[in-house]
Design a protein around this motif. Structure first.
Motif, PDB file in Angstrom:
ATOM      1  N   HIS A 163       1.106  -1.320  -0.086  1.00  0.00           N
ATOM      2  CA  HIS A 163      -0.249  -0.065   0.662  1.00  0.00           C
ATOM      3  C   HIS A 163       0.918   1.331  -0.047  1.00  0.00           C
ATOM      4  CE1 HIS A 163      -3.758  -1.903   0.739  1.00  0.00           C
ATOM      5  NE2 HIS A 163      -3.068  -3.052   1.079  1.00  0.00           N
ATOM      6  N   GLY A 164       2.357   0.909  -0.292  1.00  0.00           N
ATOM      7  CA  GLY A 164       3.127   2.625  -0.193  1.00  0.00           C
ATOM      8  C   GLY A 164       3.412   2.821  -1.088  1.00  0.00           C
ATOM      9  N   GLU A 165       4.922   2.745  -1.612  1.00  0.00           N
ATOM     10  CA  GLU A 165       5.713   3.491  -2.543  1.00  0.00           C
ATOM     11  C   GLU A 165       5.253   3.038  -3.856  1.00  0.00           C
ATOM     12  OE1 GLU A 165       6.315   1.123  -0.339  1.00  0.00           O
ATOM     13  OE2 GLU A 165       8.050   2.007   0.545  1.00  0.00           O
ATOM     14  N   SER A 166       4.750   1.543  -4.785  1.00  0.00           N
ATOM     15  CA  SER A 166       4.558   1.058  -5.955  1.00  0.00           C
ATOM     16  C   SER A 166       3.138   1.954  -6.345  1.00  0.00           C
ATOM     17  CB  SER A 166       4.706  -0.307  -5.857  1.00  0.00           C
ATOM     18  OG  SER A 166       3.458  -0.626  -5.255  1.00  0.00           O
ATOM     19  N   GLY A 167       2.688   2.502  -5.752  1.00  0.00           N
ATOM     20  CA  GLY A 167       2.138   3.311  -5.993  1.00  0.00           C
ATOM     21  C   GLY A 167       0.183   2.017  -6.104  1.00  0.00           C
ATOM     22  N   GLY A 168       0.471   0.748  -5.683  1.00  0.00           N
ATOM     23  CA  GLY A 168      -0.861   0.105  -5.971  1.00  0.00           C
ATOM     24  C   GLY A 168      -0.044  -1.492  -4.595  1.00  0.00           C
ATOM     25  N   ASN A 169      -1.353  -2.380  -5.380  1.00  0.00           N
ATOM     26  CA  ASN A 169      -0.600  -3.449  -4.376  1.00  0.00           C
ATOM     27  C   ASN A 169       0.373  -4.052  -5.149  1.00  0.00           C
ATOM     28  OD1 ASN A 169      -2.852  -3.720  -2.982  1.00  0.00           O
ATOM     29  ND2 ASN A 169      -4.133  -5.021  -4.399  1.00  0.00           N
ATOM     30  N   ASN A 170       1.713  -4.639  -3.953  1.00  0.00           N
ATOM     31  CA  ASN A 170       3.155  -4.663  -4.431  1.00  0.00           C
ATOM     32  C   ASN A 170       3.789  -5.289  -3.911  1.00  0.00           C
ATOM     33  OD1 ASN A 170       4.773  -6.339  -6.631  1.00  0.00           O
ATOM     34  ND2 ASN A 170       4.688  -4.733  -8.081  1.00  0.00           N
ATOM     35  N   VAL A 171       4.783  -5.703  -3.984  1.00  0.00           N
ATOM     36  CA  VAL A 171       6.026  -6.000  -3.070  1.00  0.00           C
ATOM     37  C   VAL A 171       7.197  -5.062  -3.448  1.00  0.00           C
ATOM     38  CG1 VAL A 171       5.024  -8.313  -1.574  1.00  0.00           C
ATOM     39  CG2 VAL A 171       6.336  -8.452  -4.414  1.00  0.00           C
ATOM     40  N   ILE A 172       8.671  -4.675  -2.604  1.00  0.00           N
ATOM     41  CA  ILE A 172       9.670  -3.161  -3.439  1.00  0.00           C
ATOM     42  C   ILE A 172      10.559  -5.270  -3.159  1.00  0.00           C
ATOM     43  CG2 ILE A 172      10.787  -1.307  -2.646  1.00  0.00           C
ATOM     44  CD1 ILE A 172       8.167  -1.199  -3.544  1.00  0.00           C
ATOM     45  N   GLY A 173      10.965  -4.763  -4.146  1.00  0.00           N
ATOM     46  CA  GLY A 173      12.618  -5.363  -4.618  1.00  0.00           C
ATOM     47  C   GLY A 173      11.554  -7.129  -5.201  1.00  0.00           C
ATOM     48  N   LYS A 174      12.988  -7.534  -5.336  1.00  0.00           N
ATOM     49  CA  LYS A 174      13.063  -8.502  -6.011  1.00  0.00           C
ATOM     50  C   LYS A 174      13.349 -11.039  -5.882  1.00  0.00           C
ATOM     51  CE  LYS A 174      12.559  -7.528 -10.973  1.00  0.00           C
ATOM     52  NZ  LYS A 174      11.058  -7.563 -10.917  1.00  0.00           N
ATOM     53  N   VAL A 175      12.086 -10.957  -6.243  1.00  0.00           N
ATOM     54  CA  VAL A 175      12.770 -12.880  -5.557  1.00  0.00           C
ATOM     55  C   VAL A 175      14.317 -13.146  -6.591  1.00  0.00           C
ATOM     56  CG1 VAL A 175      12.514 -15.091  -5.353  1.00  0.00           C
ATOM     57  CG2 VAL A 175      10.829 -13.395  -4.508  1.00  0.00           C
ATOM     58  N   ASP A 176      14.806 -13.576  -5.835  1.00  0.00           N
ATOM     59  CA  ASP A 176      16.465 -14.184  -6.178  1.00  0.00           C
ATOM     60  C   ASP A 176      15.717 -15.460  -6.860  1.00  0.00           C
ATOM     61  OD1 ASP A 176      18.353 -15.449  -7.623  1.00  0.00           O
ATOM     62  OD2 ASP A 176      19.827 -14.802  -5.711  1.00  0.00           O
ATOM     63  N   HIS A 177      15.082 -15.725  -8.417  1.00  0.00           N
ATOM     64  CA  HIS A 177      15.485 -16.997  -8.580  1.00  0.00           C
ATOM     65  C   HIS A 177      15.919 -18.052  -9.264  1.00  0.00           C
ATOM     66  CE1 HIS A 177      11.149 -15.158  -9.254  1.00  0.00           C
ATOM     67  NE2 HIS A 177      11.635 -14.254 -10.374  1.00  0.00           N
ATOM     68  N   ALA A 178      17.104 -17.670  -9.535  1.00  0.00           N
ATOM     69  CA  ALA A 178      18.581 -18.573  -8.912  1.00  0.00           C
ATOM     70  C   ALA A 178      19.000 -19.029  -7.987  1.00  0.00           C
ATOM     71  CB  ALA A 178      19.523 -17.717 -10.101  1.00  0.00           C
ATOM     72  N   ARG A 179      18.555 -18.044  -7.177  1.00  0.00           N
ATOM     73  CA  ARG A 179      18.640 -19.115  -5.446  1.00  0.00           C
ATOM     74  C   ARG A 179      18.244 -19.919  -5.095  1.00  0.00           C
ATOM     75  NH1 ARG A 179      19.933 -14.657  -1.369  1.00  0.00           N
ATOM     76  NH2 ARG A 179      17.341 -14.005  -1.365  1.00  0.00           N
ATOM     77  N   ASN A 180      16.817 -19.752  -5.502  1.00  0.00           N
ATOM     78  CA  ASN A 180      16.248 -20.561  -5.366  1.00  0.00           C
ATOM     79  C   ASN A 180      15.513 -22.213  -5.765  1.00  0.00           C
ATOM     80  OD1 ASN A 180      14.152 -19.179  -3.477  1.00  0.00           O
ATOM     81  ND2 ASN A 180      12.489 -18.670  -5.003  1.00  0.00           N
ATOM     82  N   GLY A 181      16.210 -21.675  -7.263  1.00  0.00           N
ATOM     83  CA  GLY A 181      17.094 -22.971  -8.115  1.00  0.00           C
ATOM     84  C   GLY A 181      15.389 -22.656  -9.280  1.00  0.00           C
ATOM     85  N   PHE A 182      14.429 -22.358  -8.733  1.00  0.00           N
ATOM     86  CA  PHE A 182      13.533 -22.260 -10.108  1.00  0.00           C
ATOM     87  C   PHE A 182      12.882 -21.063 -10.474  1.00  0.00           C
ATOM     88  CE2 PHE A 182      11.212 -23.039  -6.070  1.00  0.00           C
ATOM     89  CZ  PHE A 182      10.453 -22.075  -6.464  1.00  0.00           C
ATOM     90  N   ASP A 183      12.095 -21.078 -11.578  1.00  0.00           N
ATOM     91  CA  ASP A 183      11.539 -19.659 -12.149  1.00  0.00           C
ATOM     92  C   ASP A 183       9.671 -20.094 -12.274  1.00  0.00           C
ATOM     93  OD1 ASP A 183      11.016 -17.165 -13.272  1.00  0.00           O
ATOM     94  OD2 ASP A 183      12.728 -17.320 -13.846  1.00  0.00           O
ATOM     95  N   PRO A 184       9.036 -19.224 -11.767  1.00  0.00           N
ATOM     96  CA  PRO A 184       7.772 -19.797 -12.185  1.00  0.00           C
ATOM     97  C   PRO A 184       7.435 -18.942 -13.008  1.00  0.00           C
ATOM     98  CG  PRO A 184       8.381 -17.372  -9.998  1.00  0.00           C
ATOM     99  CD  PRO A 184       9.374 -17.895 -10.225  1.00  0.00           C
ATOM    100  N   ARG A 185       8.065 -17.987 -13.573  1.00  0.00           N
ATOM    101  CA  ARG A 185       8.114 -17.184 -15.338  1.00  0.00           C
ATOM    102  C   ARG A 185       8.442 -18.583 -16.114  1.00  0.00           C
ATOM    103  NH1 ARG A 185      11.860 -12.889 -15.076  1.00  0.00           N
ATOM    104  NH2 ARG A 185      13.167 -14.260 -13.775  1.00  0.00           N
ATOM    105  N   ALA A 186       9.336 -19.944 -15.914  1.00  0.00           N
ATOM    106  CA  ALA A 186       9.193 -21.410 -16.956  1.00  0.00           C
ATOM    107  C   ALA A 186       8.841 -22.107 -16.681  1.00  0.00           C
ATOM    108  CB  ALA A 186      11.366 -21.698 -16.359  1.00  0.00           C
TER     109      ALA A 186
END
Ligand SMILES: [Cu+2]
Length: 355
Positions: free
Chosen positions: A42-65
């Motif tokens: 509800h803050g800086e992004s002007g809408g619903n979201n989180v700030i920053g990015k999840v590190d998909h490489a560290r997770n070992g999987f990428d939801p886009r793939a």
């Protein structure tokens, strides 16, 4: 007594504006991840979201793939002419980053949540060698048709840490299905991340009256290649273990497809294999903006079970196939999201980018 119930807390935040004034410091510390994420939304992004990015490489999987990653196994023909598909699946404990800076001690199949999308053709013999490299007993319980010994429940195919078991069954019925761990306590084993989609394509030879529809579903045919297919597993994560989810998503990571829209070629039809594996909440849903879809409940029919709808709800383990087109639409961004608006605010919010 302070109420740590998520909805109670978020309600206070939403109505108070200055959330801090209402929440004792001791409570803030205990609910830090969800509180922080919600404040960001509800803050800086002007809408619903989180700030920053999840590190998909560290997770070992990428939801886009994961959207288009079909595991069709190792294929061979048996002496009787049947097709055999063999899969290797391992369960392990793995800490994954659910939202930027929020880590969750997951249990995973083949290093990812959801687990591999196992895809076979109606009538294939499916053989899955399951190894448990985790710290608890686990199973693979398939929603399909199989014998008692292959059910993947305590007493039939449950695997202790360090052990293996081979599940074997014929892929049927055709449709959009799922699998999940069925060890006890069940809700904890599912919610920790042990689940995935199981897609059985129809064999056109078995459906002569609807051969074209069957061929369009069958991976590897030109008719199927004309479609843009995606698998979407709706899920949530209870990051503070109070039996309520702090985050919701499709394929595990909140807002990923909102920030990086799923690209759709306007001229090609779209098919979504939708599965609900959300724990703790009785239903989840998908709503698409500015468009309508046909729906095949469980994917087990070749004619739609619901025609021309823009919202569908599923209880846990319910699933179905959505078919729609943007052929007549102007290019641009089209939202889709859970129409439990709270789920949308907590991550289950996405875009198609029609080009
Ligand atoms: Cu388990």
């Amino acid at each position: 007594m302070v109420d740590l119930n998520r909805r109670h807390l978020l309600g206070k935040i939403a109505t108070a504006g200055a959330a801090s004034a209402l929440i004792p410091a001791s409570v803030k510390a205990q609910v830090e991840p969800p509180r922080r994420a919600h404040a960001r939304m509800h803050g800086e992004s002007g809408g619903n979201n989180v700030i920053g990015k999840v590190d998909h490489a560290r997770n070992g999987f990428d939801p886009r793939a994961i959207l288009t990653d079909w595991d069709t196994g190792t294929v061979s023909m048996m002496p009787d002419g049947r097709r055999l598909r063999e899969y290797e699946v391992a369960a392990v404990d793995l800490e994954i980053e659910i939202a930027p800076g929020v880590f969750f001690p997951a249990w995973v199949y083949n290093g990812r949540v959801p687990g591999p999308t196992i895809r076979a053709t109606e009538g294939d013999l499916v053989r899955i060698r399951f190894a448990n490299g985790g710290s608890h007993p686990h199973t693979m319980h398939f929603h399909g048709i199989h014998g008692a010994r292959m059910d993947g429940v305590p007493g039939a195919g449950q695997v202790d840490p360090g052990e293996t078991f081979t599940y074997e069954f014929t892929a049927k019925p055709f449709g959009c299905h799922l699998y999940h761990c069925h060890s006890l306590p069940l809700k904890r084993h599912i919610h920790k991340g042990l689940y995935g989609a199981f897609i059985v394509d129809p064999d056109p030879e078995l459906h002569p009256d609807q051969r074209d529809a069957a061929r369009s579903r069958l991976l590897g045919t030109p008719e199927n290649a004309a479609w843009q297919e995606f698998v979407m597993v709706m899920n949530g994560f209870d990051t503070n273990f109070d039996d309520e989810n702090e985050f919701y998503a499709v394929n595990s990571i909140p807002f990923v497809y909102f920030d990086e829209p799923i690209r759709i070629e306007r001229a090609r039809p779209v098919r979504v294999y939708l599965v609900n594996l959300t724990e703790f909440d009785p239903v989840n849903s998908l709503h698409i903006h500015a468009n309508f879809f046909d729906y095949y409940d469980h994917g087990t029919t070749l004619t739609p079970t619901l025609k021309t709808i823009d919202t569908v709800m599923q209880c846990q383990a319910q699933r179905g196939i959505l078919e729609f087109t943007f052929a007549e639409h102007e290019p641009g961004l089209y939202m889709f999201h859970a129409h439990q608006t709270e789920f949308a605010e907590l991550g289950w919010m996405a875009h198609f980018e029609v080009v």
